[in-house]
Every structure is written in C-alpha cells, then in structure tokens.
Motif scaffolding. Structure first.
Motif, PDB file in Angstrom:
ATOM      1  N   GLN A 171     -65.157  48.212-126.933  1.00  0.00           N
ATOM      2  CA  GLN A 171     -64.942  49.418-126.131  1.00  0.00           C
ATOM      3  C   GLN A 171     -63.695  50.156-126.608  1.00  0.00           C
ATOM      4  O   GLN A 171     -63.710  51.379-126.776  1.00  0.00           O
ATOM      5  CB  GLN A 171     -64.789  49.044-124.649  1.00  0.00           C
ATOM      6  CG  GLN A 171     -66.059  48.589-123.963  1.00  0.00           C
ATOM      7  CD  GLN A 171     -66.957  49.752-123.555  1.00  0.00           C
ATOM      8  OE1 GLN A 171     -66.589  50.924-123.693  1.00  0.00           O
ATOM      9  NE2 GLN A 171     -68.151  49.434-123.064  1.00  0.00           N
ATOM     10  N   ARG A 172     -62.609  49.419-126.832  1.00  0.00           N
ATOM     11  CA  ARG A 172     -61.364  50.045-127.278  1.00  0.00           C
ATOM     12  C   ARG A 172     -61.520  50.704-128.638  1.00  0.00           C
ATOM     13  O   ARG A 172     -60.923  51.746-128.909  1.00  0.00           O
ATOM     14  CB  ARG A 172     -60.244  49.003-127.329  1.00  0.00           C
ATOM     15  CG  ARG A 172     -59.784  48.503-125.971  1.00  0.00           C
ATOM     16  CD  ARG A 172     -58.719  47.423-126.133  1.00  0.00           C
ATOM     17  NE  ARG A 172     -58.266  46.917-124.848  1.00  0.00           N
ATOM     18  CZ  ARG A 172     -57.471  45.866-124.720  1.00  0.00           C
ATOM     19  NH1 ARG A 172     -57.057  45.209-125.800  1.00  0.00           N
ATOM     20  NH2 ARG A 172     -57.095  45.457-123.525  1.00  0.00           N
ATOM     21  N   PHE A 173     -62.303  50.089-129.503  1.00  0.00           N
ATOM     22  CA  PHE A 173     -62.518  50.629-130.848  1.00  0.00           C
ATOM     23  C   PHE A 173     -63.535  51.777-130.841  1.00  0.00           C
ATOM     24  O   PHE A 173     -63.786  52.372-131.878  1.00  0.00           O
ATOM     25  CB  PHE A 173     -63.020  49.531-131.787  1.00  0.00           C
ATOM     26  CG  PHE A 173     -61.942  48.661-132.381  1.00  0.00           C
ATOM     27  CD1 PHE A 173     -61.741  48.609-133.746  1.00  0.00           C
ATOM     28  CD2 PHE A 173     -61.137  47.880-131.579  1.00  0.00           C
ATOM     29  CE1 PHE A 173     -60.760  47.797-134.307  1.00  0.00           C
ATOM     30  CE2 PHE A 173     -60.162  47.067-132.113  1.00  0.00           C
ATOM     31  CZ  PHE A 173     -59.967  47.027-133.490  1.00  0.00           C
ATOM     32  N   GLY A 174     -64.123  52.055-129.689  1.00  0.00           N
ATOM     33  CA  GLY A 174     -65.167  53.076-129.630  1.00  0.00           C
ATOM     34  C   GLY A 174     -66.469  52.616-130.239  1.00  0.00           C
ATOM     35  O   GLY A 174     -67.245  53.423-130.757  1.00  0.00           O
ATOM     36  N   LEU A 175     -66.729  51.293-130.190  1.00  0.00           N
ATOM     37  CA  LEU A 175     -67.898  50.722-130.851  1.00  0.00           C
ATOM     38  C   LEU A 175     -68.798  49.975-129.871  1.00  0.00           C
ATOM     39  O   LEU A 175     -69.426  48.972-130.227  1.00  0.00           O
ATOM     40  CB  LEU A 175     -67.457  49.771-131.968  1.00  0.00           C
ATOM     41  CG  LEU A 175     -66.668  50.383-133.127  1.00  0.00           C
ATOM     42  CD1 LEU A 175     -66.160  49.288-134.061  1.00  0.00           C
ATOM     43  CD2 LEU A 175     -67.541  51.376-133.898  1.00  0.00           C
ATOM     44  N   ALA A 176     -68.872  50.435-128.648  1.00  0.00           N
ATOM     45  CA  ALA A 176     -69.718  49.760-127.650  1.00  0.00           C
ATOM     46  C   ALA A 176     -71.168  49.676-128.128  1.00  0.00           C
ATOM     47  O   ALA A 176     -71.865  48.684-127.862  1.00  0.00           O
ATOM     48  CB  ALA A 176     -69.648  50.496-126.314  1.00  0.00           C
ATOM     49  N   ASP A 177     -71.625  50.693-128.867  1.00  0.00           N
ATOM     50  CA  ASP A 177     -73.001  50.689-129.365  1.00  0.00           C
ATOM     51  C   ASP A 177     -73.244  49.528-130.322  1.00  0.00           C
ATOM     52  O   ASP A 177     -74.369  49.021-130.419  1.00  0.00           O
ATOM     53  CB  ASP A 177     -73.317  52.004-130.084  1.00  0.00           C
ATOM     54  CG  ASP A 177     -73.442  53.169-129.109  1.00  0.00           C
ATOM     55  OD1 ASP A 177     -73.473  52.909-127.894  1.00  0.00           O
ATOM     56  OD2 ASP A 177     -73.495  54.324-129.574  1.00  0.00           O
ATOM     57  N   LEU A 178     -72.196  49.097-131.037  1.00  0.00           N
ATOM     58  CA  LEU A 178     -72.358  47.982-131.966  1.00  0.00           C
ATOM     59  C   LEU A 178     -72.696  46.705-131.208  1.00  0.00           C
ATOM     60  O   LEU A 178     -73.532  45.907-131.654  1.00  0.00           O
ATOM     61  CB  LEU A 178     -71.082  47.785-132.791  1.00  0.00           C
ATOM     62  CG  LEU A 178     -71.096  46.635-133.799  1.00  0.00           C
ATOM     63  CD1 LEU A 178     -72.211  46.828-134.820  1.00  0.00           C
ATOM     64  CD2 LEU A 178     -69.745  46.527-134.506  1.00  0.00           C
ATOM     65  N   GLY A 179     -72.069  46.499-130.066  1.00  0.00           N
ATOM     66  CA  GLY A 179     -72.407  45.341-129.239  1.00  0.00           C
ATOM     67  C   GLY A 179     -73.857  45.356-128.814  1.00  0.00           C
ATOM     68  O   GLY A 179     -74.535  44.319-128.832  1.00  0.00           O
ATOM     69  N   ASP A 180     -74.347  46.540-128.461  1.00  0.00           N
ATOM     70  CA  ASP A 180     -75.761  46.667-128.079  1.00  0.00           C
ATOM     71  C   ASP A 180     -76.676  46.352-129.261  1.00  0.00           C
ATOM     72  O   ASP A 180     -77.708  45.684-129.104  1.00  0.00           O
ATOM     73  CB  ASP A 180     -76.042  48.077-127.569  1.00  0.00           C
ATOM     74  CG  ASP A 180     -75.296  48.392-126.273  1.00  0.00           C
ATOM     75  OD1 ASP A 180     -74.934  47.436-125.561  1.00  0.00           O
ATOM     76  OD2 ASP A 180     -75.066  49.585-126.000  1.00  0.00           O
ATOM     77  N   MET A 181     -76.306  46.814-130.441  1.00  0.00           N
ATOM     78  CA  MET A 181     -77.115  46.563-131.633  1.00  0.00           C
ATOM     79  C   MET A 181     -77.217  45.065-131.920  1.00  0.00           C
ATOM     80  O   MET A 181     -78.290  44.555-132.267  1.00  0.00           O
ATOM     81  CB  MET A 181     -76.495  47.282-132.848  1.00  0.00           C
ATOM     82  CG  MET A 181     -76.593  48.793-132.802  1.00  0.00           C
ATOM     83  SD  MET A 181     -75.673  49.584-134.160  1.00  0.00           S
ATOM     84  CE  MET A 181     -76.605  49.001-135.582  1.00  0.00           C
ATOM     85  N   ILE A 182     -76.091  44.360-131.786  1.00  0.00           N
ATOM     86  CA  ILE A 182     -76.080  42.918-132.052  1.00  0.00           C
ATOM     87  C   ILE A 182     -76.943  42.180-131.043  1.00  0.00           C
ATOM     88  O   ILE A 182     -77.668  41.234-131.388  1.00  0.00           O
ATOM     89  CB  ILE A 182     -74.630  42.397-132.039  1.00  0.00           C
ATOM     90  CG1 ILE A 182     -73.842  42.993-133.215  1.00  0.00           C
ATOM     91  CG2 ILE A 182     -74.597  40.873-132.095  1.00  0.00           C
ATOM     92  CD1 ILE A 182     -72.348  42.766-133.130  1.00  0.00           C
ATOM     93  N   GLU A 183     -76.866  42.596-129.768  1.00  0.00           N
ATOM     94  CA  GLU A 183     -77.674  41.943-128.732  1.00  0.00           C
ATOM     95  C   GLU A 183     -79.160  42.176-128.975  1.00  0.00           C
ATOM     96  O   GLU A 183     -79.985  41.289-128.740  1.00  0.00           O
ATOM     97  CB  GLU A 183     -77.275  42.473-127.352  1.00  0.00           C
ATOM     98  CG  GLU A 183     -75.847  42.143-126.928  1.00  0.00           C
ATOM     99  CD  GLU A 183     -75.602  40.661-126.734  1.00  0.00           C
ATOM    100  OE1 GLU A 183     -76.584  39.933-126.459  1.00  0.00           O
ATOM    101  OE2 GLU A 183     -74.441  40.230-126.874  1.00  0.00           O
ATOM    102  N   GLN A 184     -79.519  43.370-129.440  1.00  0.00           N
ATOM    103  CA  GLN A 184     -80.925  43.720-129.640  1.00  0.00           C
ATOM    104  C   GLN A 184     -81.501  43.136-130.923  1.00  0.00           C
ATOM    105  O   GLN A 184     -82.701  42.899-131.017  1.00  0.00           O
ATOM    106  CB  GLN A 184     -81.088  45.241-129.645  1.00  0.00           C
ATOM    107  CG  GLN A 184     -80.798  45.888-128.297  1.00  0.00           C
ATOM    108  CD  GLN A 184     -80.662  47.395-128.381  1.00  0.00           C
ATOM    109  OE1 GLN A 184     -80.977  48.000-129.411  1.00  0.00           O
ATOM    110  NE2 GLN A 184     -80.181  48.012-127.307  1.00  0.00           N
ATOM    111  N   ASP A 185     -80.645  42.888-131.932  1.00  0.00           N
ATOM    112  CA  ASP A 185     -81.105  42.348-133.221  1.00  0.00           C
ATOM    113  C   ASP A 185     -80.233  41.145-133.564  1.00  0.00           C
ATOM    114  O   ASP A 185     -79.209  41.284-134.233  1.00  0.00           O
ATOM    115  CB  ASP A 185     -81.020  43.405-134.309  1.00  0.00           C
ATOM    116  CG  ASP A 185     -81.584  42.907-135.646  1.00  0.00           C
ATOM    117  OD1 ASP A 185     -81.994  41.729-135.713  1.00  0.00           O
ATOM    118  OD2 ASP A 185     -81.607  43.696-136.611  1.00  0.00           O
TER     119      ASP A 185
END
Length: 454
Positions: A182-196
């Motif tokens: 979240q701090r890095f502005g990369l919340a979407d990356l967490g979602d990507m890892i969870e989905q794949d």
C-alpha cells in the motif's frame, strides 16, 4: 500445467518428478530417457562412443520436443547451460532447481558408470561443476528446493505448496507485506499474486525510478518467452525497506538504480567478483531465500566502446555508474582519468583502478579520445551539460550514460561538434542483455532488446 525439475546429478530429479507427476495427475517426461531411446543406447555409451557434444545435441532435441508439453519434466543439470534449452523449458512452465550439498551429491552418485566431464577426481569434479554452473542454475530457476536433507516426498510437498501460492509467510508477515505494498502504491500487485499463485515478480529499485523503461522492456520480454512474470517499480527512499518488501514477495530479480547501487551491497548474501571490484550492484537474483548480487553496468559500457581499445578516456563522475565505467575502460586497456566535481571523490575512485584523477575544471578535450559521462546531469527535466561545446572536437567518442531523454544536451552538442556519439540507451540495452540472462537464464540479443523498447 508444465513443471520442470533441473539440477545436478544426485539431487533427486527423477524420483521427485515421478512422485510429483502422480500427485498432480500429469505425465512424467525424463529427457535422459528420451535421449537414450533416440540414440538406441545408454547415456554412458553415448559419451564413450560419441562424446559429450553428441549427448548435448540429442538433449537439445529432446527438450525442444517438450516445449509445448503439459506434464512434469526432469532434465539434466548441464541442460540449462544452453540458453536455448532454458527458453524451451521456461515456455509456459515453472522451473524448480533441486540442489544438495556437494558431499551429499558425491555420496549419491558414487558408483555411477557415467564418465566424468573433467579430469578431476570425482569429489573435486562435483564441487568444480557446481561452482561453474551456479550462475546458470540460479538464472534458469523460478524457485530453489534443497533436497539434501529432504526425502523425495517432502520435496514434492514443498513444490506443491509453492505452486499453490504458499509463500510460507506468517499472518504477521502477510499483513506487513500488504501494508508495504500500500505504501509503495502497489496494492494491485498483491491482488495479482493472490489471483495467480505461480506469478514471479521482478522490479526496478531506485529513488527516483518512475522514468525507467525497464518495466516496459521486461514485461514485453516475459510475454515473448511465455513466462508468468511481472515487472514493477520499487520507488522508496531507502534500500532496507525495499529489500524487506522483496523478501515478502515471490521475487526473482531486482534491477538496482540510483541511489542504491552501493547501499544494497550490505543486504546481499553473495556478491560476484565484478560487483565487488566495482563496489556497486545493479542486478540482484533471488532464489532459495538468498540474494545474489551482480553488476552488468560495466558490460553496458564496455560493449559499445570495444572498438576504442587503448584510447585515452575520461570518466565524468565518481559514483556507482562511474565506477562501472572506469572498470570497463580499464578492461579495454584504456588510459583512464576520473574527473568529478569533488576531486577527493575522483581520487578515491581512480585509486581503486590505477587511474588518474582531478576536478571537472581539469578536462582537456585535446588530450581525450573517449568521454563517458556518468552523472545524472542532463536527465529529464535537467537541461544542463557538464561539457561546453568548446570542450568537444571531431574524432572524440562521447558516451552519455543518461538515457532520458534519448538525446541529452551533451549528445546534441557532441553531434554538432562532429563527435561519435553513443546514447545512454546503448548502455541500457547491453546491460539489460546480461541482466536478463542472469535473472532468467535466457539469452537475448541487443537487437531484440531494441525492438522491445520501440
């Protein structure tokens, strides 16, 4: 699903592979068995009659035939020394490197009738080959599994957990990872890892690094080679926090840029000889929970200047990029002078490589054949140049390591003066060729990198 197991003899590829294939309900392919069927004789006999070169050719054919296969593939440890094999194995697959300590391997393969690959005694040969292949092994793998202290079944359990996305994080670690994303502005990356769950991550680490073209290049290369990888940016004020986030992610590689090329050294488990000599790391390869540091910047400087071997050269700057430049120029037998705004910094760098040094005001174009500019001056939005038009003359080679914008004020002035000019994009291209090989085990050409940057 395509799962590839590689590693030195004795690390359990066949036994682990058979169990894994049964557990996931997929066919098992052993490239050595395919080679023997194709040759009509056992591998030791192939070596005795035809030599290693013939075996490698047959191995290459076997791996190419499995490029589009779905199943579990076991392949020999020497196979991944060939980048073409790595490209086929990686194509829509996940590669696991199985490893064990040299003494364990030696005990497991003792009594084998396969001939040695060197003139060394067996125990020494194992150690020598493991050291020689280490870089290729780490690059070709998505994950590293130590089978020296695990049964084949335990190794399979660990592989299945990793395929399922189990990163071994505690609830607290997962929470900290999400906060950092979240701090890095990369919340979407967490979602990507969870989905794949099979996704691997790479990133550029710097401050700033928003201008970097590495995400564009690498994501296109990953797609080109059918890899489940995503490249992003880690822009943050300190290297320690970046490394902490990296250790919470399925991260395979980092491209390190200013100002962290020296800072990151203290966070690396192993640093290669070139990076240690330069005192800067621009490439980090992660596998098996360990980080390996390299420097490819010096090769990015060296390759475009190979035709000027033995010239009189000046490096402008005294930071990490300047150190890589000086190291590269000395390797080309050039007479090198380091000039910097702070003469003491120039002296410290120059003394490491046996070069002359001085302040920027001491630059003399009449005594210079090659100039490598290794400071951020001229990087967008900066419009300055450390050299004035009067400092330049026809016949000089001007290499500006800044690549944004593609034509810097220094490059523009050098063209007008009739100099040979080398833009920073060339350093970027040539260092990226080597960096991509270190991180993925795949060889790419400068031409392909340039094409991907268009």
């Amino acid at each position: 699903m395509k799962i590839v197991l590689t590693g030195f003899r004795g690390t359990g590829k066949t036994s682990v592979g058979r169990i894994l294939a049964e557990r996931v309900g997929l066919p098992f392919f052993d490239t050595d068995a395919r080679v023997e069927r194709r040759a009509g004789m056992p591998i030791p006999e192939i070596f005795r009659r035809h030599g290693e070169a013939r075996f490698r050719a047959l191995e290459r054919e076997a791996i190419a035939s499995l490029r589009d296969a779905e199943g579990v593939i076991s392949t020999g440890g020497g196979a991944v020394l060939d980048p073409a094999n790595v490209a086929d194995l990686r194509w829509h697959g996940t590669v696991f490197l199985l490893s064990a300590a040299p003494d364990v391997i030696q005990e497991r393969i003792a009594g084998s009738d396969r001939p040695g690959l060197t003139d060394l005694p067996p125990a020494e040969e194992v150690q020598a080959l493991l050291a020689r292949r280490k870089e290729a092994y780490l690059g070709a793998a998505d994950a590293c599994i130590d089978t020296g202290t695990r049964t084949p079944g335990e190794a399979v359990d660990l592989i299945l957990r990793q395929i399922g996305g189990d990163a071994g994080l505690s609830p607290d670690d997962r929470q900290e990872r999400n906060v950092l994303l979240q701090r890095f502005g990369l919340a979407d990356l967490g979602d990507m890892i969870e989905q794949d769950p099979g996704l691997r991550v790479c990133a550029i680490a710097g401050n700033p690094c928003a201008h970097s073209r590495s995400p564009l290049l690498y994501n296109r290369l990953f797609a080109h080679f059918g890899m489940r990888y995503h490249y992003t940016r880690f822009e943050w004020p300190d290297a320690e926090t970046i490394i902490r986030l990296a250790n919470f992610l399925p991260l395979k590689g980092l491209s390190v840029t200013i100002p962290f090329k020296a800072d990151v050294l203290r966070h690396i488990d192993e640093v290669d000889g070139h990076a240690a000599a330069i005192g800067a790391v621009n490439t980090v390869v992660r596998c098996g929970g360990r980080m390996y540091g390299h420097n490819t910047d010096w090769l990015g400087v060296r390759a475009p200047l190979a035709h000027r071997r033995g010239a009189r050269a000046v490096v402008l700057g005294a930071g990490g990029a300047a150190a890589a430049a000086a190291y590269a120029l000395v390797s080309l037998d050039m007479d090198v002078t380091v000039l910097a705004r702070t003469p003491d910094a120039a002296r410290r760098l120059a003394e490491r490589f046996g070069c002359r040094w001085g302040g920027l005001e001491e630059f003399r174009g009449s005594d210079t054949d090659v100039v490598v500019h290794a400071t951020p001056v001229g990087m967008e939005p900066d419009t300055r140049s450390l050299l004035a038009p009067r400092d330049l003359r026809a016949g000089m080679t001007i290499f500006d390591l800044v690549y944004t914008p593609p034509e810097t004020p220094l490059i523009r002035a050098a063209k007008e003066a009739g100099c040979e000019t080398i833009p920073g994009t060339e350093m970027f291209v040539h260092q990226a060729v080597e960096q991509f090989r270190l991180i993925t085990g795949i060889a790419v050409s400068p031409a392909l990198v340039r094409e991907m940057l268009l």
